[in-house]
Scaffold this active site. Structure first.
Site, PDB file in Angstrom:
ATOM      1  N   ARG A  34     -48.135 100.510  20.435  1.00  0.00           N
ATOM      2  CA  ARG A  34     -48.247  98.739  20.339  1.00  0.00           C
ATOM      3  C   ARG A  34     -47.296  98.437  19.097  1.00  0.00           C
ATOM      4  O   ARG A  34     -46.819  97.086  19.051  1.00  0.00           O
ATOM      5  CB  ARG A  34     -49.501  98.354  20.275  1.00  0.00           C
ATOM      6  CG  ARG A  34     -49.591  96.888  20.326  1.00  0.00           C
ATOM      7  CD  ARG A  34     -50.870  96.108  20.883  1.00  0.00           C
ATOM      8  NE  ARG A  34     -52.043  96.600  20.503  1.00  0.00           N
ATOM      9  CZ  ARG A  34     -52.541  96.743  19.361  1.00  0.00           C
ATOM     10  NH1 ARG A  34     -52.111  96.259  18.036  1.00  0.00           N
ATOM     11  NH2 ARG A  34     -53.857  97.666  19.047  1.00  0.00           N
ATOM     12  N   TYR A  85     -37.605  73.603  29.487  1.00  0.00           N
ATOM     13  CA  TYR A  85     -38.343  74.366  30.514  1.00  0.00           C
ATOM     14  C   TYR A  85     -39.793  74.221  30.465  1.00  0.00           C
ATOM     15  O   TYR A  85     -40.444  74.016  29.507  1.00  0.00           O
ATOM     16  CB  TYR A  85     -37.916  75.964  30.044  1.00  0.00           C
ATOM     17  CG  TYR A  85     -38.939  76.864  30.715  1.00  0.00           C
ATOM     18  CD1 TYR A  85     -38.216  77.173  31.954  1.00  0.00           C
ATOM     19  CD2 TYR A  85     -40.135  77.538  30.348  1.00  0.00           C
ATOM     20  CE1 TYR A  85     -39.032  77.867  33.043  1.00  0.00           C
ATOM     21  CE2 TYR A  85     -40.471  78.431  31.282  1.00  0.00           C
ATOM     22  CZ  TYR A  85     -40.313  78.585  32.388  1.00  0.00           C
ATOM     23  OH  TYR A  85     -41.014  79.505  33.280  1.00  0.00           O
ATOM     24  N   ASP A 156     -33.539  77.828  22.606  1.00  0.00           N
ATOM     25  CA  ASP A 156     -33.710  78.547  23.706  1.00  0.00           C
ATOM     26  C   ASP A 156     -32.463  78.920  24.241  1.00  0.00           C
ATOM     27  O   ASP A 156     -31.777  77.689  24.693  1.00  0.00           O
ATOM     28  CB  ASP A 156     -34.498  77.879  24.529  1.00  0.00           C
ATOM     29  CG  ASP A 156     -35.085  78.528  25.904  1.00  0.00           C
ATOM     30  OD1 ASP A 156     -34.296  79.450  26.338  1.00  0.00           O
ATOM     31  OD2 ASP A 156     -36.110  78.461  26.565  1.00  0.00           O
ATOM     32  N   LYS A 181     -33.961  86.478  32.575  1.00  0.00           N
ATOM     33  CA  LYS A 181     -32.832  85.860  33.451  1.00  0.00           C
ATOM     34  C   LYS A 181     -31.642  86.505  33.213  1.00  0.00           C
ATOM     35  O   LYS A 181     -31.124  87.869  33.797  1.00  0.00           O
ATOM     36  CB  LYS A 181     -32.661  84.320  32.919  1.00  0.00           C
ATOM     37  CG  LYS A 181     -34.264  83.765  32.517  1.00  0.00           C
ATOM     38  CD  LYS A 181     -34.885  83.499  34.009  1.00  0.00           C
ATOM     39  CE  LYS A 181     -36.397  83.137  34.021  1.00  0.00           C
ATOM     40  NZ  LYS A 181     -36.753  81.853  33.295  1.00  0.00           N
TER      41      LYS A 181
END
Ligand SMILES: *Cc1c(COP(=O)(O)O)cnc(C)c1O
Length: 363
Positions: A34, A85, A156, A181
């Site tokens: 992790r 978004y 972003d 994306k």
């Protein structure tokens, strides 16, 4: 390491080996899966060098966005584009409902109005171009004004990618990506990333990732790294296709408006030409007849894929207002994520879908 390529040694593999291991022998650099992974490091080195900062990869774009917002004190004001978004706005509204954050929605293309809202804020959220209205924000002017008020700026950069726009160079403190994306680029990975030059942010984001556990899987990190290798080539083709389709749609009799920053008619065209190295491969357009006609067009395409998301090699089409949280959009607005297909195949599909919809409407 350069470009996530691992050791510069004779016989070294060109691609970094992917450690599929949660567990490590004691007394080494990594104690547990992790905390870190060699393939994350290769991916982060690559994205970091593209954006000009240090990157931290997360399990999704929303995990990256949540980690940034989580660094704020409870009750902090976040200035956010009213057409950001939808996930970002829904996250902030959810936090607001539980008294944890105070979102202030703004028209991000209006620098002065946005900076007035930044008075006393904990964060200015910038998205440019916005999704799906394609508004262009002036990153440098916003960063300068917010900086004077002591408000950190997050950009972003999912739509533009670092190939077309580098917000850290323009004064933003932090960049976030939905790696899902364009960066990964093949519609087969969900992943996110945050990039910054500020060590305090970097440390805090790594801590958020380890404590909240929103870590990317090693296979996903490998696929994203492989996708990034072709980012600039994919984008070049997709962008050329988008520019051509935007121009043709703009003169189509059934289309009332095309939103693409590369068109001279776009209100943010000159700013985008200064701020970006290209206008990207996202566009939206509105059709005469609104919702019914837009739905028919999306149902009639054969090559384009009806569906949400963006940035893959295939062209995606959707009527955007069908989503919760998108009620304020024009109901007939169709968003296109233009892919790398042959542009004439795309045009024949789109113009064919428009024509068959017109025929059905007349009947
Ligand atoms: C998709 C998207 C996100 C969210 O990313 P996920 O990887 O889906 O969690 C954030 N911002 C923008 C602009 C997006 O398009």
């Amino acid at each position: 390491m350069v470009a996530g390529r691992g050791l510069h040694q004779p016989g070294a593999p060109v691609n970094v080996p992917v450690p599929f291991s949660s567990t490590y022998r004691a007394d080494g650099a990594i104690a547990y899966g992790r905390e870190d992974n060699a393939v994350w490091a290769a991916l982060e080195e690559t994205i970091g060098s593209l954006e000009g900062g240090s990157a931290v990869a997360f399990s999704s774009g929303m995990a990256a966005i949540s980690a940034v917002v989580e660094t704020l004190p409870a009750g902090a004001v976040v200035v956010v584009p009213g057409d950001a978004y939808s996930g970002t706005r829904r996250l902030l509204r959810d936090l607001s409902d539980r008294g944890r954050a105070v979102p202030r929605e703004t028209d991000i293309a209006d620098t002065e109005a946005t900076l007035r809202l930044c008075e006393g804020a904990g964060l200015l959220w910038v998205e440019t171009p916005t999704n799906p209205l394609m508004a262009i924000a002036d990153i440098a002017a916003l960063a300068e004004g917010a900086g004077r008020l002591g408000v950190p700026v997050v950009a972003d950069n999912t739509f533009a990618t670092p190939v077309l726009q580098r917000p850290l160079d323009l004064g933003a403190d932090v960049v976030v990506h939905s790696v899902t994306k364009y960066l990964a680029g093949h519609s087969d990975v969900v992943m996110g990333c945050v990039i910054t030059r500020d060590d305090t942010w970097l440390e805090s984001l790594r801590t958020r990732r380890t404590l909240h556990g929103a870590i990317p899987g090693p296979m996903e990190a490998f696929l994203a790294l492989r996708g990034i290798r072709t980012l600039s080539v994919r984008l070049e083709r997709a962008q050329a296709n988008a520019a051509e389709l935007a121009g043709r749609l703009a003169t189509h009799p059934m289309v009332t408006r095309v939103r693409y920053p590369g068109l001279g008619s776009h209100p943010g065209h000159e700013l985008a030409a200064r701020q970006m190295r290209g206008f990207g491969a996202m566009l939206s357009f509105e059709v005469e007849g609104g919702r019914g006609v837009a739905d028919s067009v999306c149902a009639a395409v054969e090559l384009c894929v009806p569906g949400t998301s963006l940035g893959g090699v295939e062209t995606l089409i959707e009527r955007r207002q069908r989503w919760a949280g998108e009620e304020s959009l024009p109901e007939g607005l169709i968003r296109l994520s233009v892919g790398i297909e042959h542009v004439e195949d795309l045009w024949s599909d789109l113009s064919g879908a428009l024509a068959s919809t017109a025929r059905t409407a007349r009947r």
